[in-house]
Design a protein around this motif. Structure first.
Motif, short mmCIF file in Angstrom:
data_model
loop_
_atom_site.label_atom_id
_atom_site.label_comp_id
_atom_site.label_asym_id
_atom_site.label_seq_id
_atom_site.Cartn_x
_atom_site.Cartn_y
_atom_site.Cartn_z
N GLY A 51 0.82 -1.06 0.03
CA GLY A 51 0.11 -0.09 0.05
C GLY A 51 0.99 1.18 -0.12
N ILE A 52 2.23 0.90 -0.35
CA ILE A 52 3.17 2.07 -0.53
C ILE A 52 3.52 2.18 -1.60
N ALA A 53 3.08 3.13 -2.80
CA ALA A 53 3.19 3.30 -4.20
C ALA A 53 4.73 3.09 -4.34
N GLN A 54 5.71 3.70 -3.76
CA GLN A 54 7.15 3.93 -4.25
C GLN A 54 7.57 2.28 -3.99
N ILE A 55 7.19 1.58 -3.30
CA ILE A 55 7.55 0.30 -3.12
C ILE A 55 7.05 -0.78 -4.02
N ASP A 56 5.65 -0.51 -4.12
CA ASP A 56 4.95 -1.66 -5.02
C ASP A 56 5.20 -1.42 -6.13
N VAL A 57 5.32 -0.41 -6.70
CA VAL A 57 5.57 -0.29 -8.23
C VAL A 57 6.93 -0.91 -8.78
N LEU A 58 7.92 -1.08 -7.69
CA LEU A 58 9.04 -1.84 -8.05
C LEU A 58 8.57 -3.72 -7.95
N THR A 59 7.92 -3.83 -6.81
CA THR A 59 7.89 -5.42 -6.45
C THR A 59 6.77 -6.03 -7.26
N ARG A 60 5.90 -4.97 -7.49
CA ARG A 60 4.48 -5.71 -8.10
C ARG A 60 3.89 -6.36 -6.95
N GLY A 61 4.03 -6.20 -5.78
CA GLY A 61 3.31 -7.02 -4.92
C GLY A 61 3.89 -8.30 -4.59
N PHE A 62 3.50 -9.05 -3.62
CA PHE A 62 3.79 -10.42 -3.03
C PHE A 62 3.00 -11.54 -3.90
N ARG A 63 3.21 -12.37 -4.26
CA ARG A 63 2.27 -13.28 -4.97
C ARG A 63 2.58 -14.83 -4.21
N PRO A 64 1.64 -15.80 -4.77
CA PRO A 64 1.73 -16.94 -4.41
C PRO A 64 3.19 -17.70 -4.78
#
Length: 326
Positions: A51-64
């Motif tokens: 929910g922190i765009a500066q990090i999420d735009v790099l990692t694309r979130g945590f996935r299965p």
């Protein structure tokens, strides 16, 4: 006896038929099958983000199947980063193994983040028998986090897997994420007294668990002073115990105010900041932060992490969208 070309072809066809009937293979996957798997993986929407765009735009979130490590020294903001993720994803089904803090403390921190009232103030009002504050705590637990389960028993992987099954039965669906805070607190195997060896074993076993799971494992991991000093930039060498080998994504947390040689002006400036590094990212097209990381604001009263004041997401990404991982 010499076989004709036709006989050789017939025998080879028979062998191929036997191999085909013996599928699925245990170890071998044809490359075209891997290609189809890659296409499906790239089609998947972004995973559970902080929910922190500066990090999420790099990692694309945590996935299965991801094993995501969040590392840093004690009191560097690792748990606050996870709690911020929970605040920003209130409807997600998250099983939180809190091996360090009791479940009540985790809830107190989340109530503080959600309401903007410090945990200390909440405690004072509860002791004063303030009914409004009691109602606020219960409503936050029931309405804001209906799918959060916190287990504060110190247990190992087999018991955690049982708890996942119990949580899935409770929800009627698998978890969106499993959090472990933190790996060093997990029980050892009772064989080795070497802490480093034990942590390596735990991370190897966690990786095996993650690879066969329909959810990401988000694991907190405490750095050691032998590899780095508080306040300094986080690198894979800061991890200790070869954690970088097992992880899909590694995030590092530090408080710049803790850096020994920081001058008084900069120490004051970073009093309420937390710096997050993306130091490993195996996601296709994944990016790492610049070596200095991304500075974020941490509320001094609640611990909630967000964008630095007067800093736009575009500006921060432009500044820190540093490099591809090779």
């Amino acid at each position: 006896m010499t076989l004709s070309s036709e006989e050789i072809a017939q025998r080879w066809a028979a062998v191929e038929q036997q191999v085909e009937q013996a599928k699925p293979y245990r170890w071998v996957r044809p490359l075209d099958q891997i290609g189809r798997s890659l296409i499906e993986a790239l089609r998947v929407e972004d995973g559970l983000g902080l929910g922190i765009a500066q990090i999420d735009v790099l990692t694309r979130g945590f996935r299965p199947t991801d094993l995501c490590l969040i590392t840093g020294f004690a009191h560097s903001g690792k748990t606050q980063l996870v709690n911020t993720m929970l605040i920003n994803n209130p409807a997600k089904r998250v099983l939180f193994f809190s091996l360090d803090d009791p479940a009540e403390m985790i809830l107190a921190k989340l109530v503080a983040m959600h309401t903007g009232m410090s945990a200390e103030r909440i405690e004072i009002r509860i002791r004063e028998n303030d009914l409004g504050t009691q109602r606020m705590v219960l409503e936050t637990a029931e309405e804001q986090f209906p799918n959060l389960i916190v287990v504060d028993d110190v247990i190992g992987i087999p018991s955690m897997q049982e708890a996942v099954q119990e949580a899935a039965a409770h929800w009627g669906a698998p978890p969106d994420a499993v959090v472990i805070d933190y790996v060093e607190m997990m029980p050892g195997n009772g064989v080795s007294v070497d802490q480093a060896a034990n942590v390596k074993e735990k991370l190897n076993d966690l990786k095996k668990w993650a690879k066969q799971s329909a959810f990401p494992l988000i694991v907190l991991h405490q750095g050691t002073r032998s590899n780095a000093r508080p306040g300094e930039p986080i690198t894979l060498l800061s991890m200790g115990f070869s954690g970088e080998q097992q992880a899909t994504i590694v995030l590092g947390c530090r408080r710049k105010r803790d850096k020994e040689d920081l001058d008084a002006h900069d120490r004051m400036h970073h009093q309420d900041t937390i710096t997050v590094h993306v130091v490993k990212n195996k996601r296709p097209g994944g990016r790492l932060t610049h070596s200095e990381g991304i500075d974020l604001h941490m509320d001094p009263h609640t611990g909630l992490i967000g964008v630095q004041r007067n800093t736009s997401v575009a500006d921060t990404v432009q500044m820190h969208f540093g490099r591809d991982e090779h």
